[in-house]
Every structure is written in C-alpha cells, then in structure tokens.
Design a protein around this motif. Sequence first.
Motif, mmCIF file in Angstrom:
data_model
loop_
_atom_site.group_PDB
_atom_site.id
_atom_site.type_symbol
_atom_site.label_atom_id
_atom_site.label_comp_id
_atom_site.label_asym_id
_atom_site.label_seq_id
_atom_site.Cartn_x
_atom_site.Cartn_y
_atom_site.Cartn_z
ATOM 1 N N GLY A 159 34.930 29.219 30.742
ATOM 2 C CA GLY A 159 35.321 28.289 31.816
ATOM 3 C C GLY A 159 36.589 28.714 32.546
ATOM 4 O O GLY A 159 37.333 27.884 33.056
ATOM 5 N N THR A 168 34.804 35.329 28.528
ATOM 6 C CA THR A 168 33.922 35.926 27.528
ATOM 7 C C THR A 168 33.306 37.241 28.015
ATOM 8 O O THR A 168 33.281 37.520 29.222
ATOM 9 N N GLN A 202 30.692 38.644 37.499
ATOM 10 C CA GLN A 202 31.458 38.912 38.724
ATOM 11 C C GLN A 202 32.092 40.308 38.676
ATOM 12 O O GLN A 202 33.020 40.589 39.428
ATOM 13 N N ALA A 224 40.582 44.822 37.366
ATOM 14 C CA ALA A 224 42.037 44.711 37.433
ATOM 15 C C ALA A 224 42.662 46.095 37.257
ATOM 16 O O ALA A 224 42.122 46.943 36.547
ATOM 17 N N LYS A 248 21.159 34.305 40.211
ATOM 18 C CA LYS A 248 22.080 33.252 39.749
ATOM 19 C C LYS A 248 21.286 32.106 39.112
ATOM 20 O O LYS A 248 20.317 31.607 39.696
ATOM 21 N N TYR A 254 19.053 33.802 34.474
ATOM 22 C CA TYR A 254 19.164 34.509 33.182
ATOM 23 C C TYR A 254 20.440 34.088 32.454
ATOM 24 O O TYR A 254 21.461 33.804 33.094
ATOM 25 N N GLU A 289 36.519 32.817 44.963
ATOM 26 C CA GLU A 289 36.017 33.599 43.819
ATOM 27 C C GLU A 289 35.590 32.635 42.711
ATOM 28 O O GLU A 289 34.641 32.881 41.968
HETATM 29 P P1 FAD Z 1 32.969 31.096 33.106
HETATM 30 O O1 FAD Z 1 34.091 30.634 33.960
HETATM 31 O O2 FAD Z 1 32.555 30.220 31.992
HETATM 32 O O3 FAD Z 1 31.704 31.421 34.023
HETATM 33 C C1 FAD Z 1 31.835 32.202 35.185
HETATM 34 C C2 FAD Z 1 30.431 32.426 35.814
HETATM 35 O O4 FAD Z 1 29.643 33.241 34.963
HETATM 36 C C3 FAD Z 1 29.629 31.128 35.996
HETATM 37 O O5 FAD Z 1 28.820 31.271 37.139
HETATM 38 C C4 FAD Z 1 28.768 31.068 34.745
HETATM 39 O O6 FAD Z 1 27.591 30.303 34.919
HETATM 40 C C5 FAD Z 1 28.454 32.540 34.542
HETATM 41 N N1 FAD Z 1 28.243 32.902 33.130
HETATM 42 C C6 FAD Z 1 29.143 32.801 32.117
HETATM 43 N N2 FAD Z 1 28.624 33.288 30.974
HETATM 44 C C7 FAD Z 1 27.371 33.697 31.280
HETATM 45 C C8 FAD Z 1 26.304 34.269 30.522
HETATM 46 N N3 FAD Z 1 26.436 34.532 29.210
HETATM 47 N N4 FAD Z 1 25.143 34.547 31.158
HETATM 48 C C9 FAD Z 1 24.992 34.308 32.488
HETATM 49 N N5 FAD Z 1 25.952 33.749 33.247
HETATM 50 C C10 FAD Z 1 27.125 33.454 32.651
HETATM 51 N N6 FAD Z 1 38.910 37.942 36.875
HETATM 52 C C11 FAD Z 1 38.947 39.260 37.208
HETATM 53 O O7 FAD Z 1 37.913 39.843 37.586
HETATM 54 N N7 FAD Z 1 40.104 39.974 37.140
HETATM 55 C C12 FAD Z 1 41.271 39.433 36.738
HETATM 56 O O8 FAD Z 1 42.291 40.107 36.692
HETATM 57 C C13 FAD Z 1 41.266 38.049 36.374
HETATM 58 N N8 FAD Z 1 42.407 37.434 35.993
HETATM 59 C C14 FAD Z 1 42.395 36.125 35.630
HETATM 60 C C15 FAD Z 1 43.592 35.536 35.198
HETATM 61 C C16 FAD Z 1 43.616 34.216 34.804
HETATM 62 C C17 FAD Z 1 44.913 33.603 34.324
HETATM 63 C C18 FAD Z 1 42.410 33.452 34.823
HETATM 64 C C19 FAD Z 1 42.420 32.031 34.347
HETATM 65 C C20 FAD Z 1 41.224 34.014 35.275
HETATM 66 C C21 FAD Z 1 41.205 35.364 35.688
HETATM 67 N N9 FAD Z 1 40.027 35.992 36.142
HETATM 68 C C22 FAD Z 1 40.040 37.326 36.463
HETATM 69 C C23 FAD Z 1 38.770 35.229 36.261
HETATM 70 C C24 FAD Z 1 37.981 35.126 34.926
HETATM 71 O O9 FAD Z 1 38.769 35.556 33.857
HETATM 72 C C25 FAD Z 1 36.700 35.964 34.969
HETATM 73 O O10 FAD Z 1 35.868 35.544 36.018
HETATM 74 C C26 FAD Z 1 35.909 35.885 33.663
HETATM 75 O O11 FAD Z 1 34.907 36.870 33.625
HETATM 76 C C27 FAD Z 1 35.275 34.506 33.461
HETATM 77 O O12 FAD Z 1 34.780 34.440 32.143
HETATM 78 P P2 FAD Z 1 34.339 33.051 31.510
HETATM 79 O O13 FAD Z 1 33.665 33.369 30.219
HETATM 80 O O14 FAD Z 1 35.497 32.145 31.438
HETATM 81 O O15 FAD Z 1 33.267 32.573 32.561
#
Ligand code: FAD
Length: 337
Positions: free
Chosen positions: A53, A117, A124, A128, A172, A175, A333
């Motif tokens: 999240g 995760t 996406q 970095a 989207k 899967y 984003e």
């Molecule tokens: P979520 O927020 O839970 O989900 C993101 C999207 O992926 C949603 O559409 C969800 O439905 C989908 N999804 C999640 N898991 C799955 C799965 N298993 N199968 C299919 N779809 C799935 N991003 C960068 O690219 N570079 C950075 O430097 C970066 N820095 C960050 C710094 C901070 C402090 C924070 C809070 C965020 C940052 N992010 C960055 C954004 C974030 O870390 C990434 O987008 C990360 O990959 C999201 O992972 P999540 O598991 O939290 O995904």
Amino acid sequence: MTIQEHVSLQPYNTFGIDANARYFVEIRTEEELVALCKGDFLKDKNLLILGGGSNMLFTQDFDGIVIKNSIQGFDTKHAGETIYVTAGAGMVWHELVLKTLENGINGLENLSLIPGTVGAAPVQNIGAYGVELKDLFFELKAIEIDSGEVKTFLHEECAFDYRYSVFKGPLKGKYIISSVTLKLHTSIEVNTSYGAINSTLNEWNIANPTPKEVSDAVIHIRQSKLPDPAKVGNAGSFFKNPVITKKQYDLLKSEFETIPGYPQPNNRVKVPAAWLIDQNGWKGKTLGNIGVNPKQPLVLVNYGGGKGAELKELAYSILDSVKERFGIELEPEVNII
Ligand code: FAD
Ligand code: EPU
C-alpha cells in the motif's frame, strides 16, 4: 485463508488513510491464490490487489474485496557469475535487497529502501538512482483472476517503460503476480552514474565502492530527503516526471531559463515535476493535516488524520497550477482509489 468483512485499511497503506474494505483476504501461498481465483467468491465483486500500500491513495471505502498478497519465498539458481533469484510477491522489497547483498548477490543496490513488496515492483517498473527494475528483471509468475491459471511472463511480455508495465495498462486488474525472478550477479561492478551517489561516496572518502557501500549511500540520500512513512504518511512521488517534446522544452526554456531537462530517446525531454511544483510555491505548504513535503515537493504528506479526498484535491490543485503556468499536464504516479 479467512475472508474478513469491514476491515480498516489504515495499517495497510503508507499514507495512513482510514478507509474500510467491504471484504479483506490475506493470501500466503500460490495455492491459496489459485483456489481463491477458481472459486466463486470473487465473481461479480470489485477487486483490489494490495501489496504494501505504498503507492495508493484511498479516497473512499472500498466496496469490494481487497486481496493482500503476503506470499513469501526466496530461491537462487547459479549459472556462473549470473544468479537467478526468485522471490515471493509478498516479500518486502528492501528485505530482498538486503538479503541478496548479504549473500554476495549484487545488482539491487541502487534500488535500496524503496517501500513495498516484490510483487508490485514490476507493476510500475520501480526505479531510482539510475536503475530500473527492468534492468534486472528475468520473468514473473502470475495467476489469471478469471481462470485461476498460472502464467509465466517473460521480459518482452511486460512492456516495461518509465513507471509503466502491461500490468498498469491492458492487463490491469487481470493478473495477480505470485513471484518474480531477477537476473542478478556476483560481479562487484557498480553503477554510480547518479550524481548524488558520487558526492555521498566522495564525502565518505570511498573511491572504489562495494555494492553494499552503494546501497548505504542510496539509503543515506533517501533518508535525507524523503519522509519515512512510519512517521509521516506519504506514497513517495505523487506524480511522474513529465516527458515532453524537445520543441516544447525549448519553448519553455526561452521563457524559464533555469528549467532543468534530461534528454530522452525520440527527441523528448524529461522535466522534473518537483521543479515545476517548487516554482509554483507549493513546497512546504500545509493545509490542515496534509501538505507538500518541505524537502521534496513531489511528495504529498499526511501529518495525521488527513483524508484521502483532501489529498486528492490538493494533488489536483497542484496539477492545475502547473498546467496553467507551464502548459504541462502532470500524471499521478500514485493509484487513486
Ligand atoms: P501497492 O501500493 O500495494 O500497489 C501498487 C499497485 O500495484 C496497485 O495497482 C496494486 O493493485 C498493484 N499490485 C500490488 N501487488 C500486486 C501483485 N502481487 N500483483 C498484481 N498487482 C499488484 N517507487 C519507485 O519506483 N521509486 C522510488 O524511488 C520510490 N520511492 C518511494 C518512497 C516512499 C517513501 C514511498 C512511500 C513510496 C516510494 N515509491 C517509489 C513508490 C512505491 O514504493 C512503489 O510503487 C512500490 O512498488 C509499491 O509497492 P506496494 O507493494 O506498496 O504496492
Ligand atoms: N527539485 C526542485 N526542488 C526540490 C527538489 C527537487 O526543483 O525541492 C528538482 C531539481 O531540479 C532536482 C530534480 O527536481 O534535480 C529531481 O529531484 P530528485 O533527484 O529528488 O528526483 P525526482 O525526479 O523528484 C525521481 C523519482 C523518485 C526516485 C528519485 C531518485 C519519479 C516520479 N520520482 O524523483 O522515485 O527515488 O528520482 O532516482 O520518477 C517514486 O517514484 O515514488 C520516487 C520517490
């Protein structure tokens, strides 16, 4: 696998937004996921796949089923200097980075400390400090929601681009990724092309950095400018950096002399959204419980008790002001739910 009802999502999103899910299920194995998809419960319900999240903004309760992916697992296959690392989609990304480095497996150092995760990383194409996931990606396994069938996606099937893959586009919501395989290596060659990494290593008097030292430098830089979601709610960069034509960039440059721009293929230029937002005076602005991060204005923050709808409104006020002054439409984003 237990399906819960009326579950607060506050502990499950890094903005710390209080929204409820009508149904919530945490999945710990690929078998559970297949069984869920093959069964009847998902039929005719809205679905949301959740990792950590950390790229989500909840603006309302979710009237459907939230599937929290917590599938673990870590496996390696050696082929000379190349090491194929397979990790469960629910593993915390930074834990994977540390685990590989501790085991002399290199390549992920520039992607240290990105929240979230493993399974969301390809969605996406996280990036970095001069590296993107696509540079290290080999293949992934995903379950088709409609059929419960397991499919392998190779690199060329993922359509990776800047903060984009097929899973953010035509596939989207179709899967659920269950595991990801990366192509890493034992070579100690590192990528320090990103200016801030070099200056940090210079400050530390490190001339020939190891991958672990590059990871430490990246962690240091990130901690100096990005708020820690455990302390201040945020989802990292709220908008993507816009990519515009060279012609549009040159026109802007004639009016705004200091506008930064990074050349891209096909006569295009990437402009830092942080600069556009900063120029419009948003940096450090506070509106009740929410605001714009004072160190990096591309990051919107929830100081506690902020509402998702308020953050969305702030984001769109920023978007409108940038469009009006620079003629550039920023694209979020963060996934706005
Ligand atoms: P979520 O927020 O839970 O989900 C993101 C999207 O992926 C949603 O559409 C969800 O439905 C989908 N999804 C999640 N898991 C799955 C799965 N298993 N199968 C299919 N779809 C799935 N991003 C960068 O690219 N570079 C950075 O430097 C970066 N820095 C960050 C710094 C901070 C402090 C924070 C809070 C965020 C940052 N992010 C960055 C954004 C974030 O870390 C990434 O987008 C990360 O990959 C999201 O992972 P999540 O598991 O939290 O995904
Ligand atoms: N800038 C300002 N004012 C500021 C801060 C930055 O004008 O207060 C301008 C400067 O010109 C600076 C430029 O913005 O050179 C870029 O800033 P920064 O190096 O902090 O990176 P960014 O482009 O804002 C991107 C990613 C980050 C990633 C970093 C490091 C996007 C949308 N964001 O940020 O990813 O960590 O580079 O590679 O591409 C994320 O996606 O959530 C994320 C945090």
